[in-house]
Each structure stands twice: as C-alpha cells, then as structure tokens.
Design a protein around this motif. Structure first.
Motif, mmCIF file in Angstrom:
data_model
loop_
_atom_site.group_PDB
_atom_site.id
_atom_site.type_symbol
_atom_site.label_atom_id
_atom_site.label_comp_id
_atom_site.label_asym_id
_atom_site.label_seq_id
_atom_site.Cartn_x
_atom_site.Cartn_y
_atom_site.Cartn_z
ATOM 1 N N PRO A 174 0.813 -1.212 0.000
ATOM 2 C CA PRO A 174 0.000 0.000 0.000
ATOM 3 C C PRO A 174 0.845 1.260 0.000
ATOM 4 C CG PRO A 174 -0.048 -1.044 2.165
ATOM 5 C CD PRO A 174 0.628 -2.000 1.243
ATOM 6 N N LEU A 175 0.335 2.295 -0.662
ATOM 7 C CA LEU A 175 1.025 3.571 -0.675
ATOM 8 C C LEU A 175 0.866 4.264 0.669
ATOM 9 C CD1 LEU A 175 -0.189 4.772 -4.175
ATOM 10 C CD2 LEU A 175 1.991 3.697 -3.617
ATOM 11 N N LYS A 176 1.811 5.110 1.016
ATOM 12 C CA LYS A 176 1.727 5.853 2.266
ATOM 13 C C LYS A 176 0.705 6.980 2.131
ATOM 14 C CE LYS A 176 6.531 4.889 3.539
ATOM 15 N NZ LYS A 176 7.851 5.483 3.849
ATOM 16 N N PRO A 177 0.011 7.309 3.236
ATOM 17 C CA PRO A 177 -0.947 8.418 3.180
ATOM 18 C C PRO A 177 -0.237 9.703 2.790
ATOM 19 C CG PRO A 177 -1.179 7.150 5.217
ATOM 20 C CD PRO A 177 0.083 6.690 4.570
ATOM 21 N N GLY A 178 -0.945 10.575 2.098
ATOM 22 C CA GLY A 178 -0.335 11.837 1.695
ATOM 23 C C GLY A 178 -1.134 12.483 0.598
ATOM 24 N N ASP A 179 -0.430 12.948 -0.422
ATOM 25 C CA ASP A 179 -1.086 13.615 -1.525
ATOM 26 C C ASP A 179 -2.017 12.660 -2.262
ATOM 27 O OD1 ASP A 179 0.275 15.943 -0.956
ATOM 28 O OD2 ASP A 179 1.925 15.474 -2.336
ATOM 29 N N PRO A 180 -3.013 13.228 -2.967
ATOM 30 C CA PRO A 180 -3.911 12.375 -3.744
ATOM 31 C C PRO A 180 -3.149 11.547 -4.774
ATOM 32 C CG PRO A 180 -4.777 14.613 -3.583
ATOM 33 C CD PRO A 180 -3.376 14.651 -3.044
ATOM 34 N N ILE A 181 -3.680 10.409 -5.070
ATOM 35 C CA ILE A 181 -3.141 9.559 -6.127
ATOM 36 C C ILE A 181 -3.846 9.943 -7.429
ATOM 37 C CG2 ILE A 181 -2.822 7.192 -6.933
ATOM 38 C CD1 ILE A 181 -3.246 6.339 -3.957
ATOM 39 N N ILE A 182 -3.089 10.160 -8.484
ATOM 40 C CA ILE A 182 -3.662 10.518 -9.783
ATOM 41 C C ILE A 182 -3.449 9.360 -10.748
ATOM 42 C CG2 ILE A 182 -3.723 12.182 -11.666
ATOM 43 C CD1 ILE A 182 -4.400 13.427 -8.984
ATOM 44 N N VAL A 183 -4.536 8.858 -11.283
ATOM 45 C CA VAL A 183 -4.478 7.801 -12.292
ATOM 46 C C VAL A 183 -4.927 8.404 -13.616
ATOM 47 C CG1 VAL A 183 -5.384 5.566 -13.045
ATOM 48 C CG2 VAL A 183 -4.902 5.971 -10.623
ATOM 49 N N ASP A 184 -4.107 8.261 -14.645
ATOM 50 C CA ASP A 184 -4.417 8.827 -15.965
ATOM 51 C C ASP A 184 -5.133 7.785 -16.819
ATOM 52 O OD1 ASP A 184 -4.278 10.559 -18.285
ATOM 53 O OD2 ASP A 184 -2.670 9.250 -18.992
ATOM 54 N N VAL A 185 -6.243 8.183 -17.411
ATOM 55 C CA VAL A 185 -6.920 7.335 -18.392
ATOM 56 C C VAL A 185 -6.488 7.856 -19.760
ATOM 57 C CG1 VAL A 185 -9.114 6.438 -19.231
ATOM 58 C CG2 VAL A 185 -8.852 7.016 -16.814
ATOM 59 N N SER A 203 -17.606 1.626 -12.095
ATOM 60 C CA SER A 203 -18.559 2.238 -13.018
ATOM 61 C C SER A 203 -18.253 3.687 -13.370
ATOM 62 C CB SER A 203 -19.982 2.123 -12.465
ATOM 63 O OG SER A 203 -20.111 2.774 -11.219
ATOM 64 N N SER A 204 -17.490 4.404 -12.531
ATOM 65 C CA SER A 204 -17.190 5.806 -12.843
ATOM 66 C C SER A 204 -16.085 5.943 -13.878
ATOM 67 C CB SER A 204 -16.789 6.560 -11.568
ATOM 68 O OG SER A 204 -15.533 6.105 -11.086
ATOM 69 N N VAL A 205 -15.395 4.864 -14.168
ATOM 70 C CA VAL A 205 -14.231 4.887 -15.059
ATOM 71 C C VAL A 205 -14.552 4.131 -16.346
ATOM 72 C CG1 VAL A 205 -11.798 4.249 -15.308
ATOM 73 C CG2 VAL A 205 -12.707 4.942 -13.067
ATOM 74 N N GLY A 206 -14.261 4.731 -17.474
ATOM 75 C CA GLY A 206 -14.371 3.982 -18.725
ATOM 76 C C GLY A 206 -15.455 4.427 -19.671
ATOM 77 N N GLY A 207 -16.372 5.293 -19.213
ATOM 78 C CA GLY A 207 -17.300 5.897 -20.150
ATOM 79 C C GLY A 207 -18.551 5.127 -20.486
ATOM 80 N N LYS A 208 -18.823 4.021 -19.799
ATOM 81 C CA LYS A 208 -20.084 3.325 -20.058
ATOM 82 C C LYS A 208 -21.199 4.026 -19.292
ATOM 83 C CE LYS A 208 -18.734 -1.443 -21.096
ATOM 84 N NZ LYS A 208 -18.899 -2.850 -20.668
ATOM 85 N N THR A 209 -22.218 4.452 -20.000
ATOM 86 C CA THR A 209 -23.369 5.084 -19.378
ATOM 87 C C THR A 209 -24.627 4.389 -19.895
ATOM 88 O OG1 THR A 209 -23.775 6.735 -21.114
ATOM 89 C CG2 THR A 209 -22.127 7.283 -19.433
ATOM 90 N N GLY A 210 -25.731 4.493 -19.152
ATOM 91 C CA GLY A 210 -26.931 3.868 -19.673
ATOM 92 C C GLY A 210 -28.014 3.678 -18.642
ATOM 93 N N ILE A 211 -29.114 3.114 -19.115
ATOM 94 C CA ILE A 211 -30.255 2.783 -18.267
ATOM 95 C C ILE A 211 -30.662 1.341 -18.541
ATOM 96 C CG2 ILE A 211 -31.083 5.167 -18.102
ATOM 97 C CD1 ILE A 211 -33.217 4.428 -20.214
ATOM 98 N N ARG A 265 -6.225 1.709 -12.011
ATOM 99 C CA ARG A 265 -5.143 1.563 -12.994
ATOM 100 C C ARG A 265 -5.404 0.373 -13.910
ATOM 101 N NH1 ARG A 265 -1.639 2.507 -8.395
ATOM 102 N NH2 ARG A 265 -0.916 4.678 -8.428
ATOM 103 N N ALA A 266 -5.873 -0.722 -13.315
ATOM 104 C CA ALA A 266 -6.157 -1.914 -14.123
ATOM 105 C C ALA A 266 -7.237 -1.615 -15.151
ATOM 106 C CB ALA A 266 -6.583 -3.064 -13.212
ATOM 107 N N LYS A 267 -8.308 -0.964 -14.710
ATOM 108 C CA LYS A 267 -9.380 -0.667 -15.659
ATOM 109 C C LYS A 267 -8.943 0.369 -16.683
ATOM 110 C CE LYS A 267 -14.235 0.203 -16.261
ATOM 111 N NZ LYS A 267 -15.569 0.272 -15.638
ATOM 112 N N ALA A 268 -8.234 1.406 -16.230
ATOM 113 C CA ALA A 268 -7.788 2.454 -17.151
ATOM 114 C C ALA A 268 -6.906 1.891 -18.255
ATOM 115 C CB ALA A 268 -7.037 3.539 -16.377
ATOM 116 N N ALA A 269 -6.038 0.960 -17.912
ATOM 117 C CA ALA A 269 -5.139 0.370 -18.912
ATOM 118 C C ALA A 269 -5.932 -0.396 -19.966
ATOM 119 C CB ALA A 269 -4.132 -0.550 -18.225
ATOM 120 N N ILE A 270 -6.933 -1.143 -19.521
ATOM 121 C CA ILE A 270 -7.741 -1.913 -20.470
ATOM 122 C C ILE A 270 -8.595 -0.987 -21.326
ATOM 123 C CG2 ILE A 270 -9.665 -3.550 -20.640
ATOM 124 C CD1 ILE A 270 -8.469 -5.032 -18.248
ATOM 125 N N VAL A 271 -9.195 0.023 -20.710
ATOM 126 C CA VAL A 271 -10.028 0.966 -21.459
ATOM 127 C C VAL A 271 -9.207 1.710 -22.504
ATOM 128 C CG1 VAL A 271 -11.336 3.130 -21.253
ATOM 129 C CG2 VAL A 271 -11.766 1.248 -19.663
#
Length: 382
Positions: free
Chosen positions: A4-15, A147-155, A233-239
């Motif tokens: 695990p990462l140490k507490p501190g600044d936010p973690i930024i994951v790039d899609v 669900s917030s990552v990857g751009g799938k939206t719908g009903i 990160r896992a989802k972002a890489a696949i997307v």
C-alpha cells in the motif's frame, strides 16, 4: 505493486485516451478540491449536480460549497435512490431538468453518487444537446473502482440491465475515499466484489495481497486507497487499449453475465445489489471454468472462499428469496442471460478463468452446456 502507498497527496491515475484523456483523483477529502479542478478544467462553465436523495443528505452541500468557493455556478437535480431511477422515466426526469437548468454544451454535468447516478447522469449528458461533458464524483466503492471509469453510461430496460446507453467518457473523476465511511457494511462489501474481480481476472499478486489485507480496506486504512488506485489503474489500462469493448475490455465483465441475469431475476431490487450479483457470478464463472478443465477446482474454491470470507454471497441460495420464481429455474436464468449485450446470434460469450489472475474471453459458448451447469448447481442446492 502490492504494497500500500503511504498516506499523503492524492493519487492521480491517468486514463490515456488521447484528446479525451482524463484524470482519476483518489484520496481522502479530495472532494474539497472539486471546485478548483472544475474551474481550471472548464473556466466559466456552469454545472448541474445530479444526485440521489440519500447521497444528497451527506454530500450535496459539501459538493456545492466546493464549487461555489471556486466561483462555479451550480444547480441541483435529485432523483430517487436505487436501480428504479435507471429507467426511461428517470432519464426523462434528469434530461428535462438539465434543459430547464439551461445546461449548454460548454457546461458540465456532475454525477454525485453511486453507479446508478453515474450511469444515469452520464447517459443524460451524452444525449443532451448531442453531448455535454460530465464529471464523475463516485460515492460508493463500486462506483469508485468500476462504473465511474471507462465511459459506459446507460439505463435498464425491463428486459435487461444496461441495454440502452452510450460510451461517453467523463472529463474528470474525483474519488474521495472519505465518503465511503458513510456506506453501510453491505454496500461496501458489494463494491469490494469489483476490487476482487481485478485480481481474479488479471493480477494474481493483487488477489493474494487482497487475501492478506482486506481487513484494512474495510476499516479505512492506507490499504483502501491502494486498492482503489490499483483497481482504477487496471481498468484504465484496459479501457485505453479497447475503449469500445471490441476485444480485451470484455474481460472486465467477469461474473457479469451471470450477475446481470440474477439482478434481473430479482427485479433490480435491494434483494441483490449489483456487486453481490457479480460476486455470485464470479464464483459461477470460476466453477464453470473448473468443470471445463480450464482451472483446478482448488483455484475455483480459493476465489469463492475469499469472497465468502468478506461476507459476500457466493452461491445462488445465498440470495434473498432464492426459492422465488426466476432464481431456482435454470431455463428462466438462461432466458435472462440471452439478453446479455455480448450474446451474438444466440450464442453466449462468457469470461472464464485459466488461472487466478488470468481470465479469457470464451466466445460462442453452447447455451445447453451452461444450462446443464446451472441445473446441476440448483439440484445440488448451490
């Protein structure tokens, strides 16, 4: 990495999606930074915050305060909580409210909530004025890691889950791990199923780390942010490699073909949360993989034991009201699975396992094989 990462600044994951790339900002209390990030991203834009009644009680005022402090004008749209809002009627409500709020193409929709709100608000944004940008502020663990990552939206349609929708990427995701403290234990467990999914489908070391560290994730220690970031990160890489799910991205549906059918059978109700359906679906996929000789039965059991250890349902009979019509009937479940978006000309595409940490896409699965598998499970009281 599995430490695990140490507490501190936010973690930024790039899609990494070229001109449509965006950041996932992960950390405790990062909701405070939402207004500043929105103002920097879209100077002068107005926003409409879409949320549900439960989330609004906890986080709407703090969200609006952050936007206001950064000089971002905002309005609010509140829907009922639960899958019942992810319908034609719910889409009409949100769309008309966005039009009434005069949200234009250079403005932003903010989805503040779990997967239901994110899917609904994102779809409304996708079709409003032929496309308005939106920001995801996920407030459930499931939404933060999936669900917030990857751009799938719908009903949902009465005939199946997520049958109407669009690929519409957010321009920013702000995942505040502190908001998860307001979740019920059951809601948190449901989200954890999606975290475990990433280990099962593609990262054996991460799955082993989860087995050793899941307690710290649940209590809110440093492992929580690490698990969220690793999943994202896992989802972002696949997307990034397969945005429109023409190939590899289908792996993210591990457990979902079974799970969505179970959700439909229970009426998209609180009898079965989405993550709970996924948990049962992952175990069914693992056990079917073992039956087909793709993995050892002990590997399938390892997956099931871990999900059960954190309190998730892993068997059909674990679902509330199991004996009701639709759950104890293999043919009825098969009919619901036939509505899955991955079905092609009546043949199922399932995500199966070759090992813990290695999933494969199995196209053209013979439905009778799956039906016999389900009948056997039901006959054995599984």
């Amino acid at each position: 990495m599995t430490e695990p990462l140490k507490p501190g600044d936010p973690i930024i994951v790039d899609v990494a999606l070229g001109e449509r790339a965006y950041d996932i900002v992960i950390g405790r209390d990062v909701l405070r930074s939402l207004g500043g990030r929105v103002a920097a991203l879209r100077p002068g834009a107005r926003t409409a915050v879409v949320t549900d009644r439960t989330v609004a009680k906890f986080w709407l005022e703090k969200t609006e305060a952050s936007l206001s402090a950064a000089g971002v004008a905002t309005s609010r749209i509140i829907v009922d909580e639960g899958e019942g809002s992810k319908t034609y009627a719910g889409l009409e409500q949100v769309s008309e409210a966005l039009i009434a709020a005069k949200i234009e193409r250079n403005d932003l929709v903010v989805a503040l909530g779990g997967g239901v709100v994110g899917d609904l608000a994102g779809f409304a944004a996708a079709i409003l004025r032929r496309g308005v940008d939106f920001v995801q502020v996920p407030t459930s663990l499931l939404a933060q890691v999936d669900s917030s990552v990857g751009g799938k939206t719908g009903i949902n349609s009465p005939r199946g889950k997520n049958l109407l929708g669009a690929f519409h990427q957010p321009v920013l995701v702000v995942a505040d791990s502190a908001v998860l403290d307001s979740l019920s234990p059951r809601q948190f467990r449901a989200g954890y199923a999606e975290i475990a999914k990433y280990g099962v489908l593609g990262d054996a070391a991460f799955f082993a780390w989860l087995q050793a560290n899941h307690a710290d994730i649940f209590t809110g220690g440093p492992a929580r942010e690490h698990a969220i970031a690793t999943s994202c990160r896992a989802k972002a890489a696949i997307v990034a490699r397969d945005e429109r799910e023409t190939g590899e991205r289908a792996l993210l549906n591990l457990g979902h073909t079974f799970g969505h059918a179970l959700e439909a059978a229970t009426g998209f109700s609180d009898r079965l949360f989405h993550g709970e359906g996924v948990a049962v679906g992952i175990v069914l996929a693992a056990e079917l993989s073992a039956e087909l000789g793709l993995i050892a039965p002990s590997d399938a059991a390892r997956v099931g034991h871990h999900l059960a250890a954190v309190g998730l349902p892993t068997r059909l009979r674990d679902i509330a009201g199991f004996a009701q019509e639709g759950l104890a009937d293999a043919d009825a479940l098969m009919a619901l699975m036939a509505q899955d978006k991955k079905v092609k000309r009546g043949r199922l595409t399932l995500i199966l396992l070759q090992a813990v940490g290695r999933a494969v896409i199995a196209p053209d699965v013979e439905p009778s094989l799956v039906r016999d598998f389900l009948k056997a499970k039901l006959a054995n009281g599984a």
